[in-house]
Design a protein around this motif. Sequence first.
Motif, PDB file in Angstrom:
ATOM      1  N   ARG A  60       0.951  -1.233  -0.163  1.00 35.08           N
ATOM      2  CA  ARG A  60      -0.025  -0.220  -0.114  1.00 35.08           C
ATOM      3  C   ARG A  60       0.843   1.181   0.059  1.00 35.08           C
ATOM      4  NH1 ARG A  60      -2.970   3.080   3.775  1.00 35.08           N
ATOM      5  NH2 ARG A  60      -4.751   3.968   2.984  1.00 35.08           N
ATOM      6  N   GLN A  61       0.829   2.031  -1.093  1.00 41.35           N
ATOM      7  CA  GLN A  61       1.669   2.950  -1.289  1.00 41.35           C
ATOM      8  C   GLN A  61       0.875   4.410  -1.594  1.00 41.35           C
ATOM      9  OE1 GLN A  61       5.978   3.434  -3.555  1.00 41.35           O
ATOM     10  NE2 GLN A  61       4.449   2.051  -4.415  1.00 41.35           N
ATOM     11  N   TYR A  62       1.564   5.425  -1.350  1.00 38.57           N
ATOM     12  CA  TYR A  62       0.816   6.850  -1.734  1.00 38.57           C
ATOM     13  C   TYR A  62       0.973   6.990  -3.136  1.00 38.57           C
ATOM     14  CZ  TYR A  62      -0.344  11.434  -1.931  1.00 38.57           C
ATOM     15  OH  TYR A  62      -0.678  13.069  -2.183  1.00 38.57           O
ATOM     16  N   GLU A  95      13.071  -4.658  -2.916  1.00 41.36           N
ATOM     17  CA  GLU A  95      13.205  -3.435  -2.219  1.00 41.36           C
ATOM     18  C   GLU A  95      11.534  -2.776  -1.501  1.00 41.36           C
ATOM     19  OE1 GLU A  95      14.231  -0.741  -5.578  1.00 41.36           O
ATOM     20  OE2 GLU A  95      16.271  -1.463  -5.867  1.00 41.36           O
ATOM     21  N   GLU A  96      10.544  -3.449  -2.175  1.00 47.46           N
ATOM     22  CA  GLU A  96       9.381  -2.886  -1.521  1.00 47.46           C
ATOM     23  C   GLU A  96       8.728  -3.998  -0.471  1.00 47.46           C
ATOM     24  OE1 GLU A  96       6.822  -1.701  -4.937  1.00 47.46           O
ATOM     25  OE2 GLU A  96       7.965   0.037  -5.512  1.00 47.46           O
ATOM     26  N   ALA A  97       8.958  -5.161  -0.694  1.00 47.50           N
ATOM     27  CA  ALA A  97       8.529  -5.924   0.268  1.00 47.50           C
ATOM     28  C   ALA A  97       9.321  -6.978   1.350  1.00 47.50           C
ATOM     29  CB  ALA A  97       7.544  -7.034  -0.526  1.00 47.50           C
ATOM     30  N   ASP A  98      10.795  -6.571   1.097  1.00 49.02           N
ATOM     31  CA  ASP A  98      11.757  -7.517   1.825  1.00 49.02           C
ATOM     32  C   ASP A  98      11.894  -8.845   1.772  1.00 49.02           C
ATOM     33  OD1 ASP A  98      12.782  -4.761   2.887  1.00 49.02           O
ATOM     34  OD2 ASP A  98      11.048  -4.692   4.242  1.00 49.02           O
ATOM     35  N   LEU A  99      11.343  -9.229   0.491  1.00 52.38           N
ATOM     36  CA  LEU A  99      11.344 -10.472   0.159  1.00 52.38           C
ATOM     37  C   LEU A  99      12.170 -11.054  -1.116  1.00 52.38           C
ATOM     38  CD1 LEU A  99       7.433 -11.026   0.252  1.00 52.38           C
ATOM     39  CD2 LEU A  99       9.188 -11.666   2.056  1.00 52.38           C
ATOM     40  N   ILE A 100      12.543 -12.396  -1.263  1.00 53.95           N
ATOM     41  CA  ILE A 100      13.516 -13.055  -2.068  1.00 53.95           C
ATOM     42  C   ILE A 100      12.587 -14.178  -2.553  1.00 53.95           C
ATOM     43  CG2 ILE A 100      15.632 -14.216  -2.530  1.00 53.95           C
ATOM     44  CD1 ILE A 100      16.654 -12.486   0.053  1.00 53.95           C
ATOM     45  N   ALA A 101      12.757 -14.260  -3.921  1.00 57.87           N
ATOM     46  CA  ALA A 101      11.592 -15.446  -4.340  1.00 57.87           C
ATOM     47  C   ALA A 101      12.650 -16.570  -5.211  1.00 57.87           C
ATOM     48  CB  ALA A 101      10.622 -15.092  -5.406  1.00 57.87           C
ATOM     49  N   HIS A 138      16.381  -3.037   1.911  1.00 54.92           N
ATOM     50  CA  HIS A 138      16.726  -1.779   1.327  1.00 54.92           C
ATOM     51  C   HIS A 138      16.301  -0.644   1.891  1.00 54.92           C
ATOM     52  CE1 HIS A 138      16.527   0.698  -2.551  1.00 54.92           C
ATOM     53  NE2 HIS A 138      15.279   1.142  -2.071  1.00 54.92           N
ATOM     54  N   GLU A 139      16.823   0.603   1.933  1.00 59.14           N
ATOM     55  CA  GLU A 139      16.453   1.814   2.641  1.00 59.14           C
ATOM     56  C   GLU A 139      15.555   2.825   1.786  1.00 59.14           C
ATOM     57  OE1 GLU A 139      18.321   6.133   4.245  1.00 59.14           O
ATOM     58  OE2 GLU A 139      19.557   4.207   4.076  1.00 59.14           O
ATOM     59  N   ARG A 140      14.491   2.677   2.122  1.00 59.85           N
ATOM     60  CA  ARG A 140      13.279   3.493   1.304  1.00 59.85           C
ATOM     61  C   ARG A 140      13.442   4.924   1.602  1.00 59.85           C
ATOM     62  NH1 ARG A 140      10.053  -1.120   3.616  1.00 59.85           N
ATOM     63  NH2 ARG A 140      10.153  -2.824   2.105  1.00 59.85           N
TER      64      ARG A 140
END
Length: 186
Positions: A60-62, A95-101, A138-140
């Motif tokens: 969820r992002q502005y 970067e956006e969800a802190d996940l690796i697939a 990742h630093e957002r």
Amino acid sequence: MTHTYPVRSTKEQFRNNMFHIVTDEVEMSDGAVLARDYMVHVGAVGVVALDDEDRVVLVRQYRHPVRQFLWELPAGLIDVAGEGLAEAALRELTEEADLIAESVIHLIDIHPTPGCSNERIRLFLARSLTEVPVEEQHERHGEEIDIEVRRVPLAQAVQMIFRGEITNGAAVAGILAAANLVRLEE
């Protein structure tokens, strides 16, 4: 009848790192030459990330142009030189969800606004998810600082689309395509 709509001239009106606006003088099928303004976009990728419980990862992002927070897929621009599309999608997931697939496959491509832009978004399906260690996250910056990440059962995400809670075009297309694929796999 097949007309090729030849471009007689192109004039750039504006440019930034994500897109530029151009005006083409285009020959129509009746011989008239008309001006057509549109956005030339760098392109984008998105990822439908499904965990082992078939929950889809939403962010969820502005989004300033619509002045609201939107539920979306992890997604972003194709803006790293030499990076493949699948790699870009996996980078955005990290970067956006802190996940690796561990697994990623091409799902679908969409042109979200072909009446005013050449933007194409390639969507991938990612599975076998693991968390990025906190020290490697990742630093957002900017709007990304306020990103909320949520895992939603795929069937519930489909319902969110039809209730108008998910309106981002890439998210709508990707979630529906993934739901169809999962149904076909059963």
